[in-house]
Design an enzyme around this catalytic site. Structure first.
Site, mmCIF file in Angstrom:
data_model
loop_
_atom_site.group_PDB
_atom_site.id
_atom_site.type_symbol
_atom_site.label_atom_id
_atom_site.label_comp_id
_atom_site.label_asym_id
_atom_site.label_seq_id
_atom_site.Cartn_x
_atom_site.Cartn_y
_atom_site.Cartn_z
ATOM 1 N N HIS A 17 0.838 -1.349 -0.178
ATOM 2 C CA HIS A 17 0.125 -0.021 -0.031
ATOM 3 C C HIS A 17 0.902 1.304 0.102
ATOM 4 C CE1 HIS A 17 -3.630 2.452 1.198
ATOM 5 N NE2 HIS A 17 -2.577 3.254 1.626
ATOM 6 N N GLU A 18 1.874 1.321 1.112
ATOM 7 C CA GLU A 18 2.539 2.583 0.955
ATOM 8 C C GLU A 18 3.642 2.590 -0.147
ATOM 9 O OE1 GLU A 18 1.482 4.650 3.285
ATOM 10 O OE2 GLU A 18 0.413 3.440 4.418
ATOM 11 N N HIS A 32 1.627 4.372 -2.787
ATOM 12 C CA HIS A 32 1.835 5.800 -2.712
ATOM 13 C C HIS A 32 3.232 6.375 -3.238
ATOM 14 C CE1 HIS A 32 -1.974 6.811 -0.610
ATOM 15 N NE2 HIS A 32 -1.776 5.859 0.396
ATOM 16 N N GLU A 49 -4.615 7.828 -3.084
ATOM 17 C CA GLU A 49 -4.954 6.564 -2.519
ATOM 18 C C GLU A 49 -5.350 5.350 -3.760
ATOM 19 O OE1 GLU A 49 -4.764 6.144 0.457
ATOM 20 O OE2 GLU A 49 -5.586 4.292 0.991
HETATM 21 ZN ZN ZN Z 1 -2.862 5.154 1.717
#
Ligand code: ZN
Length: 506
Positions: free
Chosen positions: A266-267, A270, A297
């Site tokens: 997830h990170e 980003h 996101e």
């Molecule tokens: Zn996030």
């Protein structure tokens, strides 16, 4: 380059550099700072925020901007025209905020964050409540400045800070069908005979090994570790400090391999977005910035959910994990991982939730914060309202405030209107993924071989490199060929969970 354009660029770069100092202070606060450093850190934050604000709203900035707007050479260049459109938006908004309010918000955020950490550790909402009231008050004052005498809804103004152009009513329109479909799918999954086996979850692995494995996976996906770092924090996050420096954090537990990997993916999503924005020469210019939190996101969710929770990803990752952690994962097949990472297990904690019930968490936060901001829900009634909603939506009892309304950092940081961007990101991600599947031939086979570069290249070309050239709504239309909607995400969840739980097709 004309003198006024050079001047505008120089000033914007200075503002962005001050913001990057704030980002570095925050990174340090979350990863390294000793507990007693909190009070002075608040002072540092407040000073840098004030300097950044003063530099940005300086009359000379306004003069340089106006001169650029009157320059036909710039107005005729689509990239520069987009730049000026966005600078004007930011400038007019910032001019409406008095410097004292900016400094007060920054200092309050820093102190309220420390108060929240203590309150959460003690699971005492009452200890945090005065700070929550103060944050709401500051947000209402901020919104009143932005409204500038107009009658715009307070919550809409706050949402617009994170997702420009979005409104509470539009969010409601998108969320309502998603909520119905999620509740229905949750019920079907509950009735399904097949249960994903617990073979993967609960395996104990050393944290040091997990760190090395996570770093290896994100590097394979395309995260540039020469221009980034992967560290540990209580609350995983990603931050773009400046050109060549984009950092992510994860948290590890010996028996939570799957959770750490998901949050790292997830990170990294980003961070790869930030790394894909051409920043060096344009640092400080809107075209070198991300569009919105929802679009941001979408990039993290795309890697976490559409890649990291796919069968094809685990065709590649399962043998990698097996040999890396040998012999702890001997005998585990890609399908074991695929089922484990997609198991629906509602949890009182948002960041521990599965892909399906996660959005129900967001919807309850959206409703509650909107009610608090509008003065329809008193903070004294928040814990009860929260717990009721978790019971009705997720079928769970909230054991204590730490695992209830104190679990998230956002309100402590003064961010209201932020939560919906998570689910907006899921909606964008599903639409972008559908487009990617059409445009990249043999996607599954390539993922199964560990070839993730095609995905990153596509995202860079279609999304990252444009920075803020297009608004979120324009970008969505350009990439997905349609406006933001709920169908793609519902279709994705239904297909995936249908596969995992062998649900009857509808
Ligand atoms: Zn996030």
């Amino acid at each position: 380059m004309s003198e006024h354009h050079r001047e505008l660029r120089r000033r914007l770069r200075e503002v962005a550099t001050l913001h990057s100092v704030s980002a570095l202070l925050s990174w340090d606060q979350e990863t390294m700072m000793p507990a007693r450093g909190g009070a002075f850190r608040a002072e540092q934050h407040a000073l840098v925020a004030r300097l950044a604000h003063e530099t940005f709203v300086h009359p000379a900035m306004g003069e340089a901007l106006a001169a650029c707007e009157a320059d036909p050479a710039l107005a005729g260049d689509p990239v520069q025209a987009a730049n000026l459109r966005e600078i004007r938006r930011d400038y007019d908004r910032a001019r409406r905020l008095p410097a004292e309010l900016v400094a007060e918000m920054s200092e309050t955020n820093s102190r309220s964050l420390e108060a929240w950490k203590t309150a959460r550790a003690e699971s005492s909402f009452e200890r945090f409540r005065p700070w929550l009231d103060r944050q709401l008050e500051l947000n209402r004052r901020k919104a009143a400045c932005y409204a500038d005498g107009g009658d715009a809804d307070v919550y809409d103004i706050l949402v617009d800070c994170f997702e420009p152009g979005m409104t509470g009513a539009e969010i409601e329109r998108l969320f309502a069908p998603l909520r119905r479909a999620s509740v229905e799918l949750h019920r079907e999954v509950g009735d399904a005979e097949l249960r994903p086996s617990g073979k993967v979850r609960g395996i104990e692995l050393s944290v040091a090994d997990q760190k090395r494995f996570n770093a290896r996976v994100v590097e394979r996906l395309g995260f540039d570790l020469a221009g980034g770092r992967l560290d540990v924090s209580t609350h995983p996050f990603s931050t773009a400090i400046g050109p060549g420096d984009t950092r992510i954090t994860t948290r590890y537990r010996a028996d939570k391999f799957v959770d750490a990997l998901s949050s790292t993916l997830h990170e990294a999503g980003h961070a790869m977005y930030e790394q894909g924005i051409p920043r060096e020469a344009e640092f400080g210019q809107p075209i070198a910035e991300s569009v919105s939190l929802g679009i941001h996101e979408s990039q993290s969710r795309l890697w976490e959910n559409h890649v990291g929770r796919s069968r094809a990803f685990w065709e590649w990752a399962a043998p990698e994990a097996r040999s890396f952690f040998a012999p702890a994962m001997d005998g585990l097949e890609p399908r074991d991982f695929f089922r484990a990472v997609n198991a629906v297990r509602p949890h009182p904690i948002r960041v521990e939730s599965d892909e399906l019930t996660y959005n129900l968490h967001i919807m309850l936060r959206f409703d509650l914060e909107r009610a608090m901001v509008r003065g329809e829900l008193s903070t004294a009634d928040l814990p009860a309202a929260w717990n009721d909603r978790v019971r009705s939506d997720l079928g769970l009892d909230v054991p204590d405030d730490r695992r209830g309304c104190l679990q998230d950092i956002h309100w402590a940081m003064g961010s209201f209107g932020y939560f919906p961007t998570y689910t907006l990101g899921n909606l964008y991600a599903a639409q972008f993924w559908n487009a990617l599947e059409v445009e990249v031939p043999g996607l599954e086979e390539r993922m199964a071989r560990g070839e993730f570069g095609v995905i990153l290249d596509w995202l860079r070309e279609r999304i990252h490199r444009h920075g803020r050239r297009y608004t979120a709504a324009e970008l969505c239309r350009r990439v997905a060929g349609e406006a933001l909607g709920h169908e793609a995400l519902i279709g994705h969840l239904r297909r995936k969970l249908g596969d995992v739980y062998r649900l009857a097709p509808t």
